[in-house]
Design an enzyme around this catalytic site. Structure first.
Site, PDB file in Angstrom:
ATOM      1  N   SER A  63     -29.077  27.492  77.175  1.00 38.71           N
ATOM      2  CA  SER A  63     -30.461  28.031  77.494  1.00 38.71           C
ATOM      3  C   SER A  63     -30.809  28.584  78.424  1.00 38.71           C
ATOM      4  O   SER A  63     -30.284  28.156  79.705  1.00 38.71           O
ATOM      5  CB  SER A  63     -31.237  26.654  76.955  1.00 38.71           C
ATOM      6  OG  SER A  63     -31.054  26.131  75.736  1.00 38.71           O
TER       7      SER A  63
HETATM    8  N1  SAH Z   1     -27.658  21.870  74.959  1.00 38.85           N
HETATM    9  C1  SAH Z   1     -26.875  23.296  74.875  1.00 38.85           C
HETATM   10  C2  SAH Z   1     -27.482  24.303  74.006  1.00 38.85           C
HETATM   11  C3  SAH Z   1     -26.405  24.868  73.146  1.00 38.85           C
HETATM   12  S1  SAH Z   1     -27.110  25.878  71.825  1.00 38.85           S
HETATM   13  C4  SAH Z   1     -26.384  23.754  76.486  1.00 38.85           C
HETATM   14  O1  SAH Z   1     -27.080  23.486  77.315  1.00 38.85           O
HETATM   15  O2  SAH Z   1     -25.626  24.803  76.543  1.00 38.85           O
HETATM   16  C5  SAH Z   1     -27.081  24.564  70.643  1.00 38.85           C
HETATM   17  C6  SAH Z   1     -25.889  23.734  70.207  1.00 38.85           C
HETATM   18  O3  SAH Z   1     -26.271  23.167  69.153  1.00 38.85           O
HETATM   19  C7  SAH Z   1     -24.729  24.820  69.649  1.00 38.85           C
HETATM   20  O4  SAH Z   1     -23.435  24.383  70.156  1.00 38.85           O
HETATM   21  C8  SAH Z   1     -24.609  24.302  68.236  1.00 38.85           C
HETATM   22  O5  SAH Z   1     -23.212  24.299  67.631  1.00 38.85           O
HETATM   23  C9  SAH Z   1     -25.193  23.070  68.230  1.00 38.85           C
HETATM   24  N2  SAH Z   1     -25.527  22.379  66.786  1.00 38.85           N
HETATM   25  C10 SAH Z   1     -26.273  22.991  65.930  1.00 38.85           C
HETATM   26  N3  SAH Z   1     -26.534  22.040  64.821  1.00 38.85           N
HETATM   27  C11 SAH Z   1     -25.956  20.938  65.164  1.00 38.85           C
HETATM   28  C12 SAH Z   1     -25.670  19.595  64.700  1.00 38.85           C
HETATM   29  N4  SAH Z   1     -26.351  19.333  63.258  1.00 38.85           N
HETATM   30  N5  SAH Z   1     -25.223  18.555  65.340  1.00 38.85           N
HETATM   31  C13 SAH Z   1     -24.775  18.655  66.544  1.00 38.85           C
HETATM   32  N6  SAH Z   1     -24.784  20.001  67.311  1.00 38.85           N
HETATM   33  C14 SAH Z   1     -25.381  20.883  66.501  1.00 38.85           C
END
Ligand code: SAH
EC number: 2.1.1.77
Length: 216
Positions: A63
């Protein structure tokens, strides 16, 4: 650590975080500390402190710095808090949380991201981050209740099971909307029930799972 990144990071905090109204000193200090460039690929390190999200592989993103600060501030963290994060991704948001809170539990559904980020946490010695490979839309019951829960992917609705894993006085921050745009929703649980507020528009990758979107 190269002085260049230190300088870029301080500039990021001044221009993107403080100038836009983030005021919690714990959040500001955490954003000044966590080496964001180490959470992206080598090819993108020079862009790591820019005012935008970046790709981290598997069609996922780290993000934008401001949104990380905004969500972290909304969680109103205290040093003895235990936090659940859904969507580990690059690990950057978890590292910012771990800088402030007592312990962070973070769940990721994509295996390659889970293993890569787990290794990074070990290398950087984030010993208060506990990782798990699974569908986070059902929470992580074993370590509940949590003082704060943060969902870093966009959900079609607020999973009730996550609200149930909040402690009394606990805070949940989650992007809720359609596949393209969402509102950042904050929910506080107390004896009277739950109180909801809307922090404004945002744009996240999809939360995929039992209480999220179906795959594709
Ligand atoms: N907090 C992260 C944001 C990554 S983007 C950062 O700081 O980089 C969102 C992430 O959520 C992705 O890696 C995606 O694979 C994950 N995601 C999506 N659905 C999910 C679920 N049901 N359980 C766990 N992770 C999930």
């Amino acid at each position: 650590m190269p002085v260049k990144y230190q300088r870029l990071r301080n500039e990021m905090v001044t221009k993107q975080i403080i100038a836009r109204g983030i005021s919690d000193p714990r959040v500001i200090s955490a954003m000044r500390t966590v080496p964001r460039h180490l959470f992206v690929s080598e090819a993108m390190m020079d862009q790591a402190y820019g005012d935008f999200p970046l790709p981290i592989g598997e069609q996922q993103t780290i993000s934008q710095p401001y949104i990380v600060a905004e969500m972290t501030q909304a969680l109103q963290l205290n040093p003895d808090d235990r936090v659940l994060e859904i969507g580990t991704g690059s690990g950057y948001q978890a590292a910012v949380l771990a800088q402030i809170a007592y312990r962070v539990y973070t769940v990721e559904r994509i295996h390659s991201l889970y293993t890569r980020t787990r290794k990074l946490f070990d290398q950087l010695r984030y010993h208060n981050i506990v990782t798990r490979y699974s569908d986070g839309t059902t929470g992580w019951k074993e370590h509940s209740p949590y003082d704060a829960i943060i969902v870093t992917a966009g959900a079609p609705e607020i999973p009730a099971v996550l609200v149930n894993q909040l402690a009394m006085g606990g805070r949940l921050v989650i992007p809720v909307g359609d596949r393209h745009t969402q509102d950042l929703i904050k929910l506080v649980r107390d004896e009277q029930g739950v109180h909801q507020s809307n922090l404004g528009g945002c744009r996240f990758v999809k939360l995929i799972g039992e209480h999220g979107w179906r795959e594709r």
